[in-house]
Scaffold this motif. Structure first.
Motif, PDB file in Angstrom:
ATOM      1  N   TYR A  57     -93.843  74.618 -76.881  1.00 11.57           N
ATOM      2  CA  TYR A  57     -94.308  73.265 -77.194  1.00 11.57           C
ATOM      3  C   TYR A  57     -95.324  72.867 -76.137  1.00 11.57           C
ATOM      4  CZ  TYR A  57     -90.877  72.614 -80.844  1.00 11.57           C
ATOM      5  OH  TYR A  57     -90.176  72.736 -82.004  1.00 11.57           O
ATOM      6  N   GLY A 226     -89.798  65.674 -70.841  1.00 10.86           N
ATOM      7  CA  GLY A 226     -89.928  65.425 -72.267  1.00 10.86           C
ATOM      8  C   GLY A 226     -88.770  64.628 -72.856  1.00 10.86           C
ATOM      9  N   SER A 257     -92.414  67.337 -80.934  1.00 11.05           N
ATOM     10  CA  SER A 257     -91.568  66.556 -80.022  1.00 11.05           C
ATOM     11  C   SER A 257     -92.045  65.118 -80.079  1.00 11.05           C
ATOM     12  CB  SER A 257     -91.715  67.031 -78.577  1.00 11.05           C
ATOM     13  OG  SER A 257     -91.059  68.230 -78.384  1.00 11.05           O
ATOM     14  N   ASP A 261     -85.254  62.659 -78.118  1.00  7.97           N
ATOM     15  CA  ASP A 261     -84.657  63.719 -78.908  1.00  7.97           C
ATOM     16  C   ASP A 261     -83.134  63.520 -78.886  1.00  7.97           C
ATOM     17  OD1 ASP A 261     -83.936  66.053 -80.052  1.00  7.97           O
ATOM     18  OD2 ASP A 261     -84.479  67.340 -78.368  1.00  7.97           O
TER      19      ASP A 261
END
Ligand SMILES: NC(=O)c1ccc[n+]([C@@H]2O[C@H](COP(=O)([O-])OP(=O)(O)OC[C@H]3O[C@@H](n4cnc5c(N)ncnc54)[C@H](OP(=O)(O)O)[C@@H]3O)[C@@H](O)[C@H]2O)c1
Length: 291
Positions: A57, A226, A257, A261
């Motif tokens: 990613y 992230g 993303s 999450d």
């Protein structure tokens, strides 16, 4: 130039200095720490897309840009410590991370370095890594050997902990009092199944991170990881502010993303503190407070 659209009525201003003078390192009250996060997102909410060539990613190239990066650096300039993920270091080792952790070198950021010095801050913020796998390449850690590196983990793998400590890293394990027990209310009258009695979730919690930062006397922490680390801190209401750059492009994609999450017990409300339109790039810079 930047056009300030909120609060209203301010005049246009240059990009440089927009965030540097916020004094984020002085926001925490006594015995506390001020934690702030920063993301660049597309209009359709992507912070990263799966890149088939990289096999990872990565921030979409169509939204990453130097003007946003300048503000990213200004935010780093005010941090005592940066909160990041083990995955970042795994990407860094393979040369696939976005950049070495700031504050960046070169003429462009010399003013930020000077500013830090004047404020009595260390040349570079320390680094805190969240990881349960402890798969953190030692070669990548060499790139930040000029600062203190702390790893927060739920792992009990002594071999991995030992090699990280040998490399000069401080490894801090979650304590059992901070650990959540998995529950299966249908399983027994006391609400625990036999299996779940012994199933401890040893993931690092936001509460643990925040308390560790306070214990170590950090006053400002910059979250650059992230969606998983963001969710970890958010679930325990451990973040004070969000700096969000929105690039006006739809990037699409299915392997994506976003900012978070994880499930949240309820929607999180944010209060807008400032908003700037970047007239040179197709983007907006917004600052929010988590309420
Ligand atoms: N657009 C933007 O502004 C922006 C900003 C940041 C990141 N990104 C992108 O988003 C993608 C993901 O970034 P990231 O890898 O930093 O994401 P992340 O989803 O926050 O981090 C994932 C890793 O962090 C560790 N971790 C997370 N929560 C944990 C917890 N509670 N306890 C223990 N360990 C925990 C785990 O490491 P272990 O596997 O070692 O256990 C996990 O694999 C990357 O492609 C990055 O470029 C974009």
């Amino acid at each position: 130039m930047l056009k300030q659209v909120f609060p209203y009525g301010e005049k246009d201003s240059p990009l440089e200095g927009t965030y540097l003078d916020l004094n984020l390192h002085k926001q925490a009250s006594a015995g506390d720490v001020f934690i702030y996060a920063n993301y660049i997102t597309s209009l359709d909410g992507r912070i990263a897309l799966y890149d088939e060539d990289l096999g990872e990613y990565a921030v979409p190239k169509s939204i990453a840009n130097g003007r946003d990066w300048r503000l990213y650096q200004e935010l780093a300039g005010q941090a005592d410590i940066m909160l990041t993920s083990a995955r970042y270091f795994r990407q860094l080792e393979k040369g696939k991370a976005q950049d070495l952790l700031p504050v960046g070198s070169g003429e462009k950021y010399v003013d930020i370095k000077r500013w830090r010095k004047k404020q009595g801050l260390k040349a570079q913020p320390d680094v805190m890594i969240l990881s349960n796998s402890l798969d953190i390449p030692l070669a990548a850690l060499e790139k930040v050997q000029d600062r203190k590196v702390i790893v927060c983990t739920g792992s009990t793998d002594q071999a991995k902990i030992g090699s990280l400590e040998q490399a000069g890293v401080q490894v801090i394990r979650v304590m059992s009092s901070m650990v959540e027990t998995s529950r299966d209310p249908s399983a027994s009258p006391r609400g625990y199944s036999l299996a779940s009695q012994f199933t401890l979730s040893l993931r690092v919690t936001g509460k643990f991170v925040r308390q560790t930062l306070i214990d170590l006397k950090y006053r400002s922490a910059y979250l650059i990881a992230g969606p998983e680390v963001h969710a970890t801190l958010l679930k325990n209401d451990c973040i004070n502010e969000l700096f969000l750059s929105t690039y006006f492009a739809l990037v699409g994609g299915k392997k994506i993303s976003t900012l978070l999450d994880a499930d949240l017990p309820q929607a999180k409300t944010l209060k807008l503190l400032s908003s700037y339109l970047d007239t040179q790039e197709n983007q907006m810079f917004q600052r929010f407070q988590y309420v």
